[in-house]
Enzyme design. Structure first.
Site, short mmCIF file in Angstrom:
data_model
loop_
_atom_site.label_atom_id
_atom_site.label_comp_id
_atom_site.label_asym_id
_atom_site.label_seq_id
_atom_site.Cartn_x
_atom_site.Cartn_y
_atom_site.Cartn_z
N LYS A 23 -11.97 -10.48 -29.40
CA LYS A 23 -13.40 -10.43 -29.04
C LYS A 23 -13.99 -9.06 -29.32
CE LYS A 23 -13.87 -14.26 -25.80
NZ LYS A 23 -14.28 -14.69 -24.45
N LYS A 58 -8.49 -22.93 -35.78
CA LYS A 58 -8.77 -23.71 -34.59
C LYS A 58 -10.23 -24.19 -34.59
CE LYS A 58 -8.79 -23.17 -29.65
NZ LYS A 58 -8.85 -22.24 -28.54
N LYS A 78 -16.52 -24.00 -31.25
CA LYS A 78 -17.93 -24.36 -31.11
C LYS A 78 -18.83 -23.27 -31.66
CE LYS A 78 -17.79 -22.48 -26.53
NZ LYS A 78 -17.31 -22.71 -25.21
#
Ligand code: TRP
Length: 334
Positions: free
Chosen positions: A114, A196, A199
């Site tokens: 992140k 993966k 969204k």
């Protein structure tokens, strides 16, 4: 609550969930709440670690509340609440911060990922994220935590902190176990099946959201990237077809082998439509029910209110014990 073991899980209301979230988490909750005291939270404070649009966040919190219910969380049997409504979460996180070391947090894979992704906003919350998550879990004397594989490291830290605190101050926390849903826990992108499903993918065709209607679902599966030969079998050399077989098997409760047999000799086109239909058949009733619930915000507010009241009772019992153990003086009331 009944004399069962406590199960805690939380999902961030940070956007529309995908079928990956459904298969990895939501799908299991309905059954688990029969065997455990289910405590299900919206990790709304965790979402603040990445910059949010306030209006969108508010909407997402209602969306996720409705989705939990539509997936079969029974708000009377289980506890469904928003993390920010029970302030014991941030309070316990503070105490846990005092026994956690920066090195432990800086080497977390999610923190590193992140930080790379949000280079302009590497804030303290992003780093402290796993400590708040540990507080979520430990407040409820949780025995079981259903998590995705990507949260394993965070659960490990929660266990370490529980053990460390218990060693320093005496038996206080239960040490939780993780429960990683098997098989379809890893749903891959429809566009790049070695990554993966996410969204936040810029390519909307790469993922199926829990908000997609049947036509959209089938259209996206029709476009899914497959592999060059025409065999419907799972193998490491065929990530596209393997991913579709995994999804099909999870949504139909058939084994991969049975699915391979079912489509032996058939073309990719027919197979993709069958996968789309199988997914839509499960997702569409959930979507409809979620939208029905969303139309009644008062009801959702009420569910969250009752949930917070019940969660608070358990949470403050633990927090008071923690405060006492570390030597803080109990506040006198009345
Ligand atoms: N970090 C989790 C995720 O993004 C969400 C979460 C927050 C959580 N607190 C938790 C999961 C406690 C399990 C237990 O998936």
């Amino acid at each position: 609550m009944e004399d069962k073991k406590n199960l805690f899980s939380a999902i961030q209301p940070s956007g529309i969930l995908t079928i990956g979230n459904y298969l990895g988490a939501l799908r299991h909750f309905r059954a688990l709440q029969d065997d455990y005291n289910g405590i299900f939270s919206l990790a709304d404070l965790h979402t603040l670690t990445v910059r949010q649009d306030p209006a969108v966040l508010r909407k997402n919190i209602y969306e996720l509340t409705a989705l939990y219910l539509a997936c079969g969380i029974d708000a009377e049997k289980s506890i469904l609440f928003a993390q920010s409504h029970v302030s014991a979460h941030t309070e316990l996180a503070w105490v846990l911060n005092t026994i956690c070391y920066p090195g432990e947090l800086m080497r977390m894979t999610q923190y590193k990922d992140k930080s790379k992704k949000h280079e302009d906003n590497i804030n303290m919350g992003l780093m402290d994220y796993p400590v708040l998550m540990a507080a979520d879990i430990l407040l409820y004397q949780t025995e079981l935590v259903p998590i995705g594989a990507d949260q394993k490291q965070h659960l490990e830290l929660a266990r370490d902190l529980a053990i460390r605190f218990n060693n320093l101050y005496g038996e206080t926390f239960k040490v939780p176990e993780g429960y990683i849903g098997k098989s379809a826990a890893r749903v891959m992108s429809l566009a790049e099946p070695t990554r993966k499903m996410s969204k936040s993918d810029a390519n909307l065709n790469a993922f199926i959201s829990m908000n997609d209607d049947p036509d959209t679902i089938i259209r996206k599966f029709k476009r899914a990237v497959t592999d060059s030969d025409n065999q419907i079998i799972a193998s490491p050399e065929k990530p596209g077809i393997t991913n579709l077989l995994t999804i099909y098997s999870a949504f139909t409760n058939k084994t991969i082998e049975d699915a391979e047999k079912e489509f032996a000799g058939k073309g990719y086109g027919d197979f993709k439509i069958a996968v789309g239909e199988a997914v839509a058949e499960v997702i569409e009733p959930i979507r409809q029910e979620k939208n029905r619930l969303l139309a009644n915000k008062d009801y959702l507010d009420d569910v969250l209110k009752c949930g917070a009241e019940r969660a608070e009772r358990i949470a403050y019992r633990t927090l008071n014990k923690v405060y006492r153990k570390v030597g803080l003086v109990q506040r006198k009331r009345g």
